[in-house]
Every structure is written in structure tokens, then in C-alpha cells.
Enzyme design. Structure first.
Site, PDB file in Angstrom:
ATOM      1  N   LYS A  95       0.554  -1.198  -0.018  1.00  0.00           N
ATOM      2  CA  LYS A  95      -0.088   0.163   0.127  1.00  0.00           C
ATOM      3  C   LYS A  95       0.848   1.191   0.147  1.00  0.00           C
ATOM      4  O   LYS A  95       0.400   2.221  -0.355  1.00  0.00           O
ATOM      5  CB  LYS A  95      -0.894   0.148   1.356  1.00  0.00           C
ATOM      6  N   GLU A 117     -10.545   5.449   2.847  1.00  0.00           N
ATOM      7  CA  GLU A 117     -11.314   4.324   3.701  1.00  0.00           C
ATOM      8  C   GLU A 117     -10.323   3.254   3.821  1.00  0.00           C
ATOM      9  O   GLU A 117      -9.230   3.548   3.314  1.00  0.00           O
ATOM     10  CB  GLU A 117     -12.290   3.853   2.912  1.00  0.00           C
ATOM     11  N   SER A 384       2.031  -9.712  -0.609  1.00  0.00           N
ATOM     12  CA  SER A 384       1.485  -8.271  -0.604  1.00  0.00           C
ATOM     13  C   SER A 384       1.586  -7.687   0.557  1.00  0.00           C
ATOM     14  O   SER A 384       1.645  -6.409   0.641  1.00  0.00           O
ATOM     15  CB  SER A 384       0.302  -7.927  -1.130  1.00  0.00           C
TER      16      SER A 384
END
Length: 400
Positions: A95, A117, A384
Site C-alpha cells: 500500500k 477508507e 503483498s
């Protein structure tokens, strides 16, 4: 050259085939077009690129390593399993790649606050991190269910100076957090920047987040060639909204020899209502400003969805994934909660790597696929994120 006949991804209107676009009120369209224009203005400038690449290198710790999981491979038998270690990035997941890009863009545009969010909290932590780094206010909306499940990430966001807004409506999970954050954004879209956490939402976000994340695949492709002398036979990643998957897949789309597989959450089973397998069981519709595959109830409302992984319980999916499914360039399959838990524990015990529950879906698929292939074949998994945020939850669930 590839024989794949891709339409522009996206075209000038933000469509990937028939998916994507800007299904938004006219006053918001002007704002989105403004973000698109600003992004196109700066994305290729020397100043922006060098600042972003410098942060990737010295702040995030890129390139993240490509790791041959020898003991996991021996345990499964068959193909060799490699892991792209996005779990080693600063903040513990992929991210941070797009959060830095978005925070820099917001600052360039003179915005006063960044809103977003989060599901599992990884996007929230990464965005709060990026905002404190560039010096801009941050507000994150998170479902109450996810707040309780992913408490370590909530604490981190608060330490980083971010305002965390609990969302209790609906299923109190990711979709409701998106709705809540978007309503706050609409109060002042001129001064606020809505930093979407995946390759979803109205144009230009599916394109922008993909571009920021594509560093994963660019690195992995070069690393794989360097380490093995060839390209992987299979690449795989988990898919909720689909940013980590798009990040890996983009560099390999033209490579015909590479099989690409996205892994969705089958939850408690595809024969139940408790899953988030949007591309597997959904149908084309509209959600959150875009056209994409959506899981819907009989009266056309987005379905309440479930996954053991908070970051994957979303009833829609990125428009580019929807397009790649239709043209059959990417195969989409699914993994249950139980298979995910098994993979989480197996990777932890065989390799000393505790993966995020989201990433464990892709690991579980690789573990099922490997024994069906020969030992000279290879599977590349995008790991990830790391499982710090899930450790207490899993320990509780398994009675450790």
C-alpha cells in the site's frame, strides 16, 4: 510482440473495455478531471519522478527482494515457489507504493486534507505514514468490525497523527467505510483529496493506483530473469479491489508464456452467501463511481460480503481486472477461509514468514497449483503484506 489485442487501458474517458469510467455527479466530474489533469502534468516530470523513486529506495526500502521459498516448495512438491516480498516494505505491505504517490500529488495540488477508507488498516497506516511525511492532514474511515479485528493498525494510525472515524452502518466493513469517507469528501472536494486505496473508483484512480503499484511487477520481472534466466510459468496475487495484483500483473501482460491468476476470497464457500468472489460469481454493474463486476442481491444492491481477510471483503473489483477477465488474459479463481488459514500457518512454519491473511489467499493457491506442475516449472506469488496485524486474530481463532 504479444498477440494479445488489448484495448487502451484505460482510454481517454477512463474505460478499460466497457468497464471503469466516471459514474459520478457533474460537480464531482470536474474535480476528478482536475486530479487527472494534475496527475498527467506531474507524473513524468523529473522532479516528481525523482522524489518518488528516491522515497521508494531510501524510505520504503525498494526494491523488495524476490525470494525462492525452498522449504515451502519441498513441502508442496512440484513447481518452485518464489515470493515477491512486498511484506518487507516500510509499513508492511504494498500500500505504501501508491500512498506516497497520492500524498505527493495532493500536496502538489495544494489540498489541505487527505481522506480515505481502509479495510485491514494497511492502506490507512500507509496513507497516515505518507501524510505525516509530506506534512498534510489525514482522516481515515474504517468499519467497526475491522477496527476490532485489526486493532494494531488502528493504534498505529493514531500514533501517526491520523483521525480515525469508526463506521457502524450496514455491515460495518469496507464498503460502508468507502461510503462514509466519500460523504465526508463531498463536503469540500475542492480542498480535500480522496485517496482511494485500490484500483477502484472513478477515473483516474484505477489508472493512477495501478501506475504507482506497477513498480512491483517491473522489479519482479527483472529479478526473476536475473535469478533464473527465464520468466515465471505462473504469477499470482490476491484480489479484493485488486491493487497488489495489478501491480504485479502489469509488467507481464504482454508475456504470452506467463499464466496470470488472480485469487479471490471464497470465504465460507462459493455455495454460501459468505464470500467475496466478485469476478467468479458477480456480474457487470456499477459501484463507487465505476462500472465493474459486482456481487449483487436480487434487488440490485451490493451484496453483504465476507472474507477472513478484511482487505478483501469488497463487493466490487477494479475495472481493469473486469476487462482482463472478459478477454481471458487473466484467470480468476478463489480460496476459502480455511485454505487461507492453512497457508498462513504453513508459510509461517516452513519459511519463518508470517503473511497477511490477504496474501495467504495467493500462497494457498500456489500450494494447490505447485504439486500439479513439474519441478522445472515456477510460480511467482506476490506476498503483498505481512501478518503482524492478523497474528492475534489467527492465534485466537486457532486457539494457539
Amino acid at each position: 510482440m504479444s498477440s494479445f489485442d488489448f484495448a487502451p487501458m484505460p482510454n481517454a474517458e477512463g474505460f478499460f473495455g466497457s468497464y471503469g469510467g466516471q459514474i459520478i455527479p457533474p460537480e464531482l466530474k470536474a474535480i476528478m478531471d482536475d486530479i487527472d489533469r494534475a496527475y498527467r502534468e506531474i507524473k513524468d516530470t523529473e522532479a516528481y519522478r525523482s522524489e518518488l523513486l528516491e522515497l521508494y529506495k531510501y524510505y520504503v526500502g525498494r526494491p523488495s527482494p524476490l525470494y525462492y521459498a525452498k522449504r515451502l516448495t519441498e513441502h508442496c512438491g512440484g513447481a518452485k515457489i518464489f515470493l515477491k516480498r512486498e511484506d518487507l516494505n516500510h509499513t508492511g505491505a504494498h500500500k505504501i507504493n501508491h500512498c506516497l504517490g497520492e500524498a505527493l500529488l495532493a500536496k502538489y495540488m495544494g489540498k489541505t486534507k487527505v481522506l480515505a477508507e481502509t479495510g485491514a488498516g494497511q492502506h490507512g497506516v500507509a496513507l497516515a505514514t505518507a501524510c505525516s511525511l509530506v506534512g498534510i492532514e489525514c482522516e481515515i474511515h474504517m468499519g467497526q468490525v475491522d477496527i476490532e479485528k485489526e486493532h494494531p493498525n488502528v493504534t498505529k494510525m493514531k500514533i501517526l497523527g491520523c483521525k480515525v472515524v469508526p463506521v457502524t452502518r450496514g455491515t460495518a466493513t469496507l464498503k460502508d467505510a468507502v461510503d462514509s469517507a466519500f460523504e465526508e469528501y463531498l463536503k469540500d472536494p475542492v480542498n480535500f483529496f480522496y485517496a482511494i486505496g485500490s484500483v477502484v473508483g472513478p477515473h483516474p484512480f484505477p489508472m493512477m493506483v495501478r501506475d504507482f503499484q506497477s513498480i512491483i511487477g517491473e522489479e519482479a520481472r527483472a529479478q526473476f530473469l536475473e535469478q533464473t534466466g527465464e520468466l515465471p510459468n505462473y504469477i499470482t496475487a490476491c484480489v479484493g479491489g485488486g491493487s497488489n495484483a495489478m501491480g504485479l500483473f502489469t509488467a507481464f501482460l504482454d508475456d504470452e508464456s506467463v499464466n496470470i491468476v488472480g485469487v479471490e476470497p471464497a470465504g465460507k464457500g462459493l455455495d454460501t452467501q459468505e464470500h467475496s468472489a466478485t469476478l467468479t460469481l458477480g456480474a457487470p454493474s456499477e459501484l463507487h463511481g465505476m462500472k465493474c463486476y459486482v456481487l449483487q442481491t436480487e434487488d440490485g444492491e451490493p451484496m453483504p460480503v465476507h472474507s477472513i481477510a478484511s482487505g478483501l471483503d469488497y463487493p466490487g473489483v477494479g475495472p481493469q481486472h473486469s476487462y482482463l477477465k472478459d478477454i481471458k488474459r487473466v484467470d480468476y479463481t478463489s480460496i476459502t477461509d480455511q485454505e487461507c488459514l492453512d497457508a498462513f500457518m504453513t508459510l509461517s512454519r516452513k519459511e519463518g514468514i508470517i503473511p497477511a491473511l490477504e496474501s495467504s489467499h495467493a500462497v494457498a493457491y500456489a500450494m494447490k497449483l505447485a504439486p500439479t506442475l513439474s519441478a522445472d516449472q515456477t510460480i511467482l506469488v506476490n506476498l503483498s503484506g505481512r501478518g503482524d496485524k492478523d497474528a492475534d486474530y489467527v492465534a485466537d481463532k486457532l486457539g494457539l
